[in-house]
Write an enzyme that holds these catalytic residues in place. Structure first.
Site, PDB file in Angstrom:
ATOM      1  N   ASP A  39      16.363 -33.130  20.462  1.00  0.00           N
ATOM      2  CA  ASP A  39      16.681 -32.049  21.397  1.00  0.00           C
ATOM      3  C   ASP A  39      17.957 -32.309  22.188  1.00  0.00           C
ATOM      4  OD1 ASP A  39      14.641 -30.341  20.852  1.00  0.00           O
ATOM      5  OD2 ASP A  39      13.357 -30.956  22.512  1.00  0.00           O
ATOM      6  N   LYS A  61      18.378 -26.839  22.407  1.00  0.00           N
ATOM      7  CA  LYS A  61      18.411 -25.507  23.009  1.00  0.00           C
ATOM      8  C   LYS A  61      19.030 -25.616  24.392  1.00  0.00           C
ATOM      9  CE  LYS A  61      14.073 -24.129  20.784  1.00  0.00           C
ATOM     10  NZ  LYS A  61      12.677 -23.704  21.029  1.00  0.00           N
ATOM     11  N   MET A 176      13.488 -25.971  34.896  1.00  0.00           N
ATOM     12  CA  MET A 176      14.407 -24.999  34.287  1.00  0.00           C
ATOM     13  C   MET A 176      14.544 -23.728  35.131  1.00  0.00           C
ATOM     14  SD  MET A 176      12.846 -25.431  30.444  1.00  0.00           S
ATOM     15  CE  MET A 176      11.185 -25.133  31.071  1.00  0.00           C
TER      16      MET A 176
END
Length: 530
Positions: A39, A61, A176
């Site tokens: 990731d 991502k 996030m």
């Protein structure tokens, strides 16, 4: 029954950024992997632990940029497991805490692929710790809630129970949530939280790039906008944030936030890197030299075969020690073969490596320069005619050999290893040099200086290195730097790696004190009447 021939997948939590926070079990799987699918938030330093033969696939991502969709990642895991023995899915933080690891595990289960899950340290715990904010604290917070901050703010209704969240007296940790910060703040205020509630946002937590913005629910949005904070960010809300003023341990390290280029060989970079990182620095590895075998072992092998004829063996580096004992062992001999030889070690690192082979140096000059070595040998009354063996690098300066001959010794110099230019490219380092994002460059030998200049180009020194501090391990390295147009700002009194690190710390402390004094002077002027 066919799936018994398939491989398996291990979901490994890499932790939030600091590569040393990965678990022992996670590291063991990485070192055995046939495929690693990793990731954006997994530190790429961990990829150095993966076998060279392993396939590495990036599926990161970022906000607004997805390499692969989650469905495509699931399919990739299944596909690779069916053709390989061990697939490691390396995920930032913990796979099962906002890491979508559960979705991947369900997809593997449905496809009949065996899998394991190795927990990782989640950002909601580690990032707070590195920011000096305890998630729980007696009298301030007896509960901790991990909450997604990634909800779509345009949804008609929220999946989150905001009245319940706002009424919690514990610590709230939002993942996030930077883009939704105004919405998060408004929801908490609308549901009764006081505008005076302490808040902190931590970017790139647990890494030397860590950035923390503090405030309250009443002013945090404006403060974040003022500094232009960008993802990835953890948001923490609660009274525990106030403790940061007393226990902020990470960001107060003496080299925190300093970006330092290390130019040693790949095989030797770890010691200097570890010492600097322990003090908070971000290290950019830019190896400029490569240590390799000599074109022929015959001269060293011949010297070892008649080792008893030498009165002294002078080791000038760790590399020389390693090469010598490699060939000694190749001849089915060990340290006992040196029972008639006196040993000289130049530098504490060289002496330490000799001790690892069971050899204690008979002579260790106080300074690690030719003059000091010759001075020590001149103290010996019977040096004339004595045989001295020098196992060294192919590019070693002849001065030591010439000076020992001048005082009467019979010197045999053999090439124990070669020092060549490391041809590897380092695009990230070059980019940061060009953009002025480097604070210090370290040089531990003349070779590292020469090869560094050769790699970046003499014509780029002035425009790329303006404002960069040059740290040299000793006067010979510093002299080479000067000859190539580089001014040395930092040099230790003792020419060792630990002393170089200490000199860097002292220099940066002095720079910080100067800046503080300058700021105080400016503030004083602003307060003058009229």
């Amino acid at each position: 029954m066919a799936n018994r021939f398939w491989g398996r997948v291990v979901l490994v939590g890499a932790g939030p950024g600091d590569p040393e926070l990965i678990t022992v079990k996670g590291l063991r799987f990485l070192r055995s992997a046939d495929v690693v699918i990793y990731d954006y938030l997994a530190n790429e330093r961990l990829l150095a632990e993966v076998p060279a033969s392993a396939e590495k696939i990036y599926v990161g991502k970022q906000h607004g940029r997805h390499t692969l969709s989650q469905e495509q990642i699931n399919h990739l895991l299944i596909e690779k497991a069916r053709s390989h023995r061990l697939v490691v899915r390396l995920k930032g933080g913990d796979p099962f805490i906002f890491g979508r690891g559960g979705e991947e595990a369900l997809a593997l289960k449905e496809a009949g692929i065996p899998f394991e899950v190795v927990p990782g340290i989640t950002a909601g715990a580690a990032v707070l710790t590195y920011a000096g904010i305890p998630a729980s604290h007696r009298g301030l917070a007896t509960s901790v809630s991990f909450i997604t901050g990634h909800e779509d703010p345009t949804k008609e209704s929220s999946d989150l129970d905001w009245p319940a969240i706002a009424s919690m007296h514990g610590t709230l940790v939002f993942y996030m949530g930077l883009s939704n910060l105004p919405m998060i703040v408004n929801r908490l205020l609308e549901n009764g939280r006081s505008p005076a509630t302490p808040v902190a946002l931590v970017r790139w937590g647990t890494t030397p790039c860590q950035q923390t913005v503090e405030g309250t629910l009443g002013n945090i949005v404006a403060r974040v906008e003022a500094v232009g904070l960008k993802p990835p960010v953890i948001i923490v809300v609660g009274d525990v944030v106030a403790l940061r003023q007393q226990i902020n341990w990470f960001e107060t390290k003496p080299l925190f936030g300093k970006r330092i280029v290390v130019t040693r060989s790949r095989s030797q970079i770890s010691v200097l890197q570890s010492l600097l990182e322990a003090l908070g620095a971000e290290i950019l590895a830019f190896p400029t030299i490569e240590i390799s075998e000599p074109k022929s072992w015959q001269p060293l092998d011949s010297a070892i075969q008649e080792i008893s004829k030498y009165d002294w063996i002078v080791f000038t580096s760790v590399n020389g020690v390693d090469a010598f004992f490699q060939r000694l062992h190749a001849q089915d001999k060990d340290s006992r073969a040196l029972d008639h030889n006196f040993i000289c070690a130049i530098g504490p690192a060289t002496a330490e490596r000799l001790r690892a082979f069971g050899i204690k140096a008979d002579m260790q000059p106080k300074e690690f320069v030719t003059e000091s070595v010759v001075e020590e040998f001149q103290k010996l009354s019977d040096l004339k005619g004595k045989h001295i063996l020098l196992p060294r690098a192919d590019i070693a300066r002849p001065l030591l050999k010439d000076e020992l001959k001048r005082i009467g010794a019979a010197v045999t110099e053999v090439v124990a290893y070669r020092t060549r230019v490391d041809e590897g490219t380092s695009p990230e380092v070059l980019s940061k040099l060009r953009s002025g994002e480097v604070d210090i460059i370290t040089f531990t030998s003349s070779s590292t200086v020469k090869n560094f200049v050769a790699k970046i180009g003499q014509e780029n020194l002035t425009k790329w290195l303006s404002g960069v501090r040059i740290a040299c391990i000793g006067p010979i390295t510093s002299k080479t730097a000067a000859e190539l147009g580089l001014q040395t700002h930092i040099m230790p009194d003792e020419y060792t790696i630990p002393a170089l690190v200490q000199a860097i710390v002292e220099y940066m402390k002095g720079e910080s004190e100067k800046q503080t004094k300058k700021t105080r002077n400016c503030s004083a002027k602003l307060c003058l009447p009229g």
